[in-house]
Scaffold this motif. Structure first.
Motif, PDB file in Angstrom:
ATOM      1  N   LYS A 197       0.837  -1.203   0.000  1.00 35.32           N
ATOM      2  CA  LYS A 197       0.000   0.000   0.000  1.00 35.32           C
ATOM      3  C   LYS A 197       0.874   1.255   0.000  1.00 35.32           C
ATOM      4  N   PRO A 198       0.744   2.094  -1.031  1.00 36.03           N
ATOM      5  CA  PRO A 198       1.469   3.369  -1.029  1.00 36.03           C
ATOM      6  C   PRO A 198       0.737   4.381  -0.142  1.00 36.03           C
ATOM      7  N   PRO A 199       1.386   5.482   0.198  1.00 38.94           N
ATOM      8  CA  PRO A 199       0.687   6.498   0.991  1.00 38.94           C
ATOM      9  C   PRO A 199      -0.411   7.171   0.167  1.00 38.94           C
ATOM     10  N   ALA A 200      -1.437   7.636   0.847  1.00 40.76           N
ATOM     11  CA  ALA A 200      -2.534   8.349   0.176  1.00 40.76           C
ATOM     12  C   ALA A 200      -2.052   9.714  -0.289  1.00 40.76           C
ATOM     13  N   GLY A 201      -2.630  10.186  -1.388  1.00 39.88           N
ATOM     14  CA  GLY A 201      -2.312  11.509  -1.903  1.00 39.88           C
ATOM     15  C   GLY A 201      -3.238  12.558  -1.313  1.00 39.88           C
ATOM     16  N   THR A 202      -3.049  13.773  -1.728  1.00 41.26           N
ATOM     17  CA  THR A 202      -3.889  14.884  -1.280  1.00 41.26           C
ATOM     18  C   THR A 202      -5.264  14.758  -1.913  1.00 41.26           C
ATOM     19  N   GLN A 203      -6.302  14.920  -1.116  1.00 38.45           N
ATOM     20  CA  GLN A 203      -7.669  14.789  -1.604  1.00 38.45           C
ATOM     21  C   GLN A 203      -8.217  16.143  -2.038  1.00 38.45           C
ATOM     22  N   GLY A 204      -9.205  16.102  -2.935  1.00 41.23           N
ATOM     23  CA  GLY A 204      -9.884  17.313  -3.375  1.00 41.23           C
ATOM     24  C   GLY A 204      -9.457  17.736  -4.771  1.00 41.23           C
ATOM     25  N   VAL A 205     -10.338  18.469  -5.436  1.00 37.85           N
ATOM     26  CA  VAL A 205     -10.117  18.863  -6.824  1.00 37.85           C
ATOM     27  C   VAL A 205      -9.008  19.901  -6.961  1.00 37.85           C
ATOM     28  N   ALA A 206      -8.991  20.899  -6.112  1.00 35.58           N
ATOM     29  CA  ALA A 206      -8.092  22.039  -6.318  1.00 35.58           C
ATOM     30  C   ALA A 206      -6.929  22.062  -5.326  1.00 35.58           C
ATOM     31  N   ARG A 207      -6.509  20.894  -4.843  1.00 37.49           N
ATOM     32  CA  ARG A 207      -5.459  20.858  -3.818  1.00 37.49           C
ATOM     33  C   ARG A 207      -4.049  20.703  -4.399  1.00 37.49           C
ATOM     34  N   VAL A 208      -3.908  19.927  -5.462  1.00 36.51           N
ATOM     35  CA  VAL A 208      -2.609  19.727  -6.100  1.00 36.51           C
ATOM     36  C   VAL A 208      -2.819  19.576  -7.599  1.00 36.51           C
ATOM     37  N   LEU A 209      -1.732  19.648  -8.356  1.00 35.01           N
ATOM     38  CA  LEU A 209      -1.811  19.445  -9.792  1.00 35.01           C
ATOM     39  C   LEU A 209      -1.958  17.967 -10.115  1.00 35.01           C
ATOM     40  N   GLY A 210      -2.407  17.658 -11.300  1.00 33.28           N
ATOM     41  CA  GLY A 210      -2.479  16.271 -11.743  1.00 33.28           C
ATOM     42  C   GLY A 210      -3.909  15.824 -11.962  1.00 33.28           C
ATOM     43  N   LEU A 211      -4.078  14.534 -12.167  1.00 30.84           N
ATOM     44  CA  LEU A 211      -5.415  13.991 -12.357  1.00 30.84           C
ATOM     45  C   LEU A 211      -6.196  14.162 -11.061  1.00 30.84           C
ATOM     46  N   ARG A 212      -7.318  14.834 -11.120  1.00 35.65           N
ATOM     47  CA  ARG A 212      -8.028  15.186  -9.893  1.00 35.65           C
ATOM     48  C   ARG A 212      -9.424  14.601  -9.794  1.00 35.65           C
ATOM     49  N   TYR A 213     -10.050  14.251 -10.923  1.00 32.43           N
ATOM     50  CA  TYR A 213     -11.373  13.655 -10.821  1.00 32.43           C
ATOM     51  C   TYR A 213     -11.708  12.818 -12.035  1.00 32.43           C
ATOM     52  N   LEU A 214     -12.677  11.933 -11.831  1.00 33.01           N
ATOM     53  CA  LEU A 214     -13.152  10.986 -12.829  1.00 33.01           C
ATOM     54  C   LEU A 214     -14.588  11.362 -13.154  1.00 33.01           C
ATOM     55  N   THR A 215     -14.915  11.511 -14.431  1.00 34.14           N
ATOM     56  CA  THR A 215     -16.260  11.930 -14.838  1.00 34.14           C
ATOM     57  C   THR A 215     -17.003  10.773 -15.483  1.00 34.14           C
ATOM     58  N   PHE A 216     -18.231  10.540 -14.998  1.00 32.68           N
ATOM     59  CA  PHE A 216     -19.127   9.564 -15.601  1.00 32.68           C
ATOM     60  C   PHE A 216     -20.273  10.324 -16.263  1.00 32.68           C
ATOM     61  N   PRO A 217     -20.361  10.335 -17.600  1.00 30.39           N
ATOM     62  CA  PRO A 217     -21.530  10.924 -18.253  1.00 30.39           C
ATOM     63  C   PRO A 217     -22.701   9.936 -18.120  1.00 30.39           C
ATOM     64  N   VAL A 218     -23.818  10.398 -17.569  1.00 36.05           N
ATOM     65  CA  VAL A 218     -24.960   9.522 -17.309  1.00 36.05           C
ATOM     66  C   VAL A 218     -26.240  10.117 -17.886  1.00 36.05           C
ATOM     67  N   THR A 219     -27.261   9.283 -17.974  1.00 35.95           N
ATOM     68  CA  THR A 219     -28.584   9.745 -18.407  1.00 35.95           C
ATOM     69  C   THR A 219     -29.595   9.670 -17.270  1.00 35.95           C
ATOM     70  N   ASN A 220     -29.156   9.286 -16.070  1.00 39.17           N
ATOM     71  CA  ASN A 220     -30.046   9.131 -14.927  1.00 39.17           C
ATOM     72  C   ASN A 220     -29.440   9.734 -13.655  1.00 39.17           C
ATOM     73  N   LEU A 221     -29.032  10.982 -13.744  1.00 41.02           N
ATOM     74  CA  LEU A 221     -28.344  11.650 -12.638  1.00 41.02           C
ATOM     75  C   LEU A 221     -29.151  11.614 -11.347  1.00 41.02           C
ATOM     76  N   ASP A 222     -30.434  11.900 -11.406  1.00 40.43           N
ATOM     77  CA  ASP A 222     -31.253  11.909 -10.185  1.00 40.43           C
ATOM     78  C   ASP A 222     -31.238  10.544  -9.500  1.00 40.43           C
ATOM     79  N   GLU A 223     -31.363   9.489 -10.282  1.00 44.68           N
ATOM     80  CA  GLU A 223     -31.387   8.131  -9.747  1.00 44.68           C
ATOM     81  C   GLU A 223     -30.044   7.763  -9.101  1.00 44.68           C
ATOM     82  N   VAL A 224     -28.949   8.107  -9.759  1.00 45.03           N
ATOM     83  CA  VAL A 224     -27.628   7.791  -9.215  1.00 45.03           C
ATOM     84  C   VAL A 224     -27.369   8.604  -7.947  1.00 45.03           C
ATOM     85  N   CYS A 225     -27.740   9.867  -7.951  1.00 48.74           N
ATOM     86  CA  CYS A 225     -27.576  10.694  -6.750  1.00 48.74           C
ATOM     87  C   CYS A 225     -28.380  10.126  -5.581  1.00 48.74           C
ATOM     88  N   ALA A 226     -29.586   9.645  -5.858  1.00 44.34           N
ATOM     89  CA  ALA A 226     -30.422   9.050  -4.804  1.00 44.34           C
ATOM     90  C   ALA A 226     -29.759   7.788  -4.252  1.00 44.34           C
TER      91      ALA A 226
END
Length: 131
Positions: free
Chosen positions: A63-92
């Motif tokens: 297990k490597p150490p965890a990186g900095t969390q959050g979108v605007a905390r450090v440079l690099g890949l910061r988030y993964l996007t899933f394009p969906v057609t059922n946002l309300d259902e997934v949020c629920a």
């Protein structure tokens, strides 16, 4: 020269701290389909399908150490996007599973709705629906 895509998508690999917890989240809450488990030189990879893309969860040998969390905390890949057609259902489903939203569902621009939250290791996940 430019790359010539073999498929109309890209895949992402995520090194996780607890594979059972991550599988519960990505399979159980978000509904990705687990296709296979494969031994790789650095651990065990679990390949999950989302549309034509794959999310590859890696349970590392060490297990490597965890990186900095959050979108605007450090440079690099910061988030993964899933394009969906059922946002309300997934949020629920996320709310029912106790997921805490960094950005609750909102209209980002006319006809584009987003929501953002973190996976069990603090990686930011974005859902986007275009209506």
């Amino acid at each position: 020269m430019s790359m010539k895509p073999a498929r109309r998508c890209i895949d992402i690999g995520i090194v996780v701290s607890n594979i059972a917890r991550s599988l519960r989240f990505y399979q159980g809450v978000l509904g990705l389909e687990k296709l296979e488990e494969v031994e790789v030189p650095f651990g065990r990879m679990y390949r999950l399908r989302f549309g034509e893309s794959f999310v590859k969860l890696v349970d590392p040998k060490e297990k490597p150490p965890a990186g900095t969390q959050g979108v605007a905390r450090v440079l690099g890949l910061r988030y993964l996007t899933f394009p969906v057609t059922n946002l309300d259902e997934v949020c629920a489903a996320c709310e029912a599973a106790g997921v805490i939203f960094d950005l609750p569902k909102r209209e980002l621009m006319p006809g584009v709705f987003i929501a953002m939250f973190q996976d069990p290791d603090g990686n930011v996940v974005e859902l986007v629906e275009r209506r």
